[in-house]
Design a protein around this motif. Sequence first.
Motif, mmCIF file in Angstrom:
data_model
loop_
_atom_site.group_PDB
_atom_site.id
_atom_site.type_symbol
_atom_site.label_atom_id
_atom_site.label_comp_id
_atom_site.label_asym_id
_atom_site.label_seq_id
_atom_site.Cartn_x
_atom_site.Cartn_y
_atom_site.Cartn_z
ATOM 1 N N LEU A 1 -21.148 -23.170 -50.072
ATOM 2 C CA LEU A 1 -21.631 -22.454 -50.923
ATOM 3 C C LEU A 1 -23.089 -22.842 -51.466
ATOM 4 N N GLY A 2 -23.573 -23.942 -51.044
ATOM 5 C CA GLY A 2 -25.048 -24.244 -51.371
ATOM 6 C C GLY A 2 -25.010 -25.174 -52.305
ATOM 7 N N TYR A 3 -24.161 -25.539 -53.085
ATOM 8 C CA TYR A 3 -24.230 -26.620 -54.314
ATOM 9 C C TYR A 3 -24.580 -28.069 -53.678
ATOM 10 N N ASN A 4 -25.117 -28.641 -54.716
ATOM 11 C CA ASN A 4 -25.562 -30.105 -54.466
ATOM 12 C C ASN A 4 -24.264 -30.980 -53.889
ATOM 13 N N ALA B 1 -13.203 -35.861 -50.436
ATOM 14 C CA ALA B 1 -14.155 -35.342 -50.303
ATOM 15 C C ALA B 1 -15.268 -35.946 -49.504
ATOM 16 N N LEU B 2 -15.094 -37.458 -49.664
ATOM 17 C CA LEU B 2 -15.911 -38.200 -48.906
ATOM 18 C C LEU B 2 -15.854 -38.128 -47.495
ATOM 19 N N ILE B 3 -14.377 -38.245 -47.051
ATOM 20 C CA ILE B 3 -14.029 -37.958 -45.769
ATOM 21 C C ILE B 3 -14.388 -36.667 -45.040
ATOM 22 N N ALA B 4 -14.266 -35.629 -46.018
ATOM 23 C CA ALA B 4 -14.647 -34.251 -45.399
ATOM 24 C C ALA B 4 -16.203 -34.355 -44.782
ATOM 25 N N GLN B 5 -17.205 -34.918 -46.002
ATOM 26 C CA GLN B 5 -18.318 -34.880 -45.766
ATOM 27 C C GLN B 5 -18.863 -35.847 -44.680
ATOM 28 N N TYR B 6 -17.984 -36.834 -44.422
ATOM 29 C CA TYR B 6 -18.250 -38.069 -43.300
ATOM 30 C C TYR B 6 -17.789 -37.300 -41.975
ATOM 31 N N SER B 7 -16.582 -36.472 -41.880
ATOM 32 C CA SER B 7 -16.255 -35.848 -40.674
ATOM 33 C C SER B 7 -17.010 -34.548 -40.336
ATOM 34 N N LYS B 8 -17.683 -34.089 -41.551
ATOM 35 C CA LYS B 8 -18.265 -32.767 -41.435
ATOM 36 C C LYS B 8 -17.129 -31.528 -41.229
ATOM 37 N N PHE B 9 -16.214 -31.703 -41.786
ATOM 38 C CA PHE B 9 -15.442 -30.488 -41.891
ATOM 39 C C PHE B 9 -14.165 -30.908 -42.847
ATOM 40 N N ALA B 10 -13.511 -29.787 -43.314
ATOM 41 C CA ALA B 10 -12.534 -29.968 -44.137
ATOM 42 C C ALA B 10 -11.133 -29.281 -43.504
ATOM 43 N N ASP B 11 -9.911 -29.743 -43.597
ATOM 44 C CA ASP B 11 -8.805 -28.984 -42.816
ATOM 45 C C ASP B 11 -7.732 -29.087 -43.835
ATOM 46 N N ALA B 12 -6.872 -27.882 -43.759
ATOM 47 C CA ALA B 12 -5.874 -27.784 -44.721
ATOM 48 C C ALA B 12 -4.892 -29.053 -44.300
ATOM 49 N N ASN B 13 -4.501 -29.337 -43.274
ATOM 50 C CA ASN B 13 -3.603 -30.283 -42.623
ATOM 51 C C ASN B 13 -4.187 -31.965 -42.395
ATOM 52 N N SER C 1 -24.621 -28.503 -42.659
ATOM 53 C CA SER C 1 -24.560 -28.615 -44.195
ATOM 54 C C SER C 1 -25.354 -29.883 -44.567
ATOM 55 N N ASP C 2 -25.870 -29.864 -45.727
ATOM 56 C CA ASP C 2 -26.452 -31.266 -46.311
ATOM 57 C C ASP C 2 -25.300 -31.772 -46.921
ATOM 58 N N THR C 3 -24.928 -33.244 -46.672
ATOM 59 C CA THR C 3 -23.965 -34.068 -47.449
ATOM 60 C C THR C 3 -24.737 -35.156 -48.161
ATOM 61 N N ILE C 4 -23.515 -35.998 -48.813
ATOM 62 C CA ILE C 4 -24.204 -37.065 -49.553
ATOM 63 C C ILE C 4 -24.549 -38.120 -48.482
ATOM 64 N N PHE C 5 -24.039 -38.223 -47.283
ATOM 65 C CA PHE C 5 -24.176 -39.090 -46.274
ATOM 66 C C PHE C 5 -25.615 -38.902 -45.521
ATOM 67 N N SER C 6 -25.911 -37.444 -45.285
ATOM 68 C CA SER C 6 -27.208 -37.111 -44.602
ATOM 69 C C SER C 6 -28.487 -37.445 -45.690
ATOM 70 N N GLN C 7 -28.209 -37.079 -46.870
ATOM 71 C CA GLN C 7 -29.170 -37.386 -47.652
ATOM 72 C C GLN C 7 -29.345 -39.020 -47.831
ATOM 73 N N PHE C 8 -28.308 -39.755 -47.930
ATOM 74 C CA PHE C 8 -28.675 -41.130 -47.956
ATOM 75 C C PHE C 8 -29.244 -41.979 -46.664
ATOM 76 N N GLN C 9 -28.602 -41.079 -45.527
ATOM 77 C CA GLN C 9 -29.034 -41.776 -44.223
ATOM 78 C C GLN C 9 -30.498 -41.444 -44.076
ATOM 79 N N GLY C 10 -31.089 -40.516 -44.486
ATOM 80 C CA GLY C 10 -32.508 -40.415 -44.642
ATOM 81 C C GLY C 10 -33.156 -41.228 -45.332
ATOM 82 N N PHE C 11 -32.586 -41.678 -46.595
ATOM 83 C CA PHE C 11 -33.230 -42.551 -47.500
ATOM 84 C C PHE C 11 -33.463 -43.944 -46.850
#
Length: 343
Positions: A53-56, A226-238, A123-133
């Motif tokens: 949804l575009g949140y930080n 939350a970190l795994i979802a951003q690491y894997s670039k997806f969230a799944d119900a299972n 989408s921009d994630t915590i990892f993409s932000q810090f990876q650039g840094f």
Amino acid sequence: MFTALFGSVEQGIIYAIMALGVYLTFRVLDFPDLTVDGSFVTGAATAAMMIALGYNPVLATLMAIVAGFIAGCMTGLLHTKGKINPLLSGILMMIALYSINLRIMGLSAENAIVKPNIPLMNSDTIFSQFQGFWGNLGIDDAMNSFIRETLGFQSAPSTWGTVLLVLIVTVIIKFIADWFLKTEVGLAIRATGDNKRMIRSFSANTDSLIVLGLGISNALVAFSGALIAQYSKFADANMGIGMIVIGLASVIIGEAIFGTKTIFRTTLAVVAGAIIYRIIYAIALRIDWLDTSDMKLITAVIVILALVIPQVVDKRREKARKAKRRSERLGEQNVAQGGNHLA
């Protein structure tokens, strides 16, 4: 091979946060909490939904932690106020969270339709932000050059920023857990897990301590999700199915290898156990006759070995100690008899 193992270490460090949450319930509180399979997805779904949804990403991760805390507290309330069996409380909350997680993921779509997954590829994630840094600091290039020139590996990962970030976060959480378990509240939670009746005799509110402990535990689990979802670039119900087994495997493996003499050593063992589990899992999947569909079987085998091998080793050590004491007694008797003969 090196890249695959590196990825396993990355994931192991993230899963170590979840393992610390499992340790708090199963070892500290002595509470068989099966909410983990649901709260892990709750953290992933909440973070992924807000990022979509575009949140930080940082705010999304913090909200995932809050959602996990609420889920854990609900399990605690079912047990303490509803007087429901601990195991059944976790099962009921895990079942309820499946539908809740689908609703959460549906908030990222138009008309809030039910969605089983949320992709985060663009989408921009915590990892993409810090990876650039870290990339701007030249850490990735320096580390990869060192690996190629010194260790001789032709292929090297380019995600050193990711592993540094999760390592720093996990170490901070480990030390916070060590500190918390030594505070007055932490000691009360440990006492509640050891002897609930005794701590009640000191006018402590064990119900509140159980609810708080479960809330903190599932907050850590949701944080890991939350970190795994951003690491894997997806969230799944299972994606949370079997998480409780993975968490227990990490705790058992770590304790079997490193021991549990102190809180510092135990939490370190849990973190190391999560990393070792992921490495064993990655190596197992590289065996020709095993497939990714055998993941649950591999997990079950690892847990069985982690439970059985320490018992076998302890029995052999006990037999060796008994044999040594027996030989010492025989030696003392022989010396005594020799003295009597001389007299």
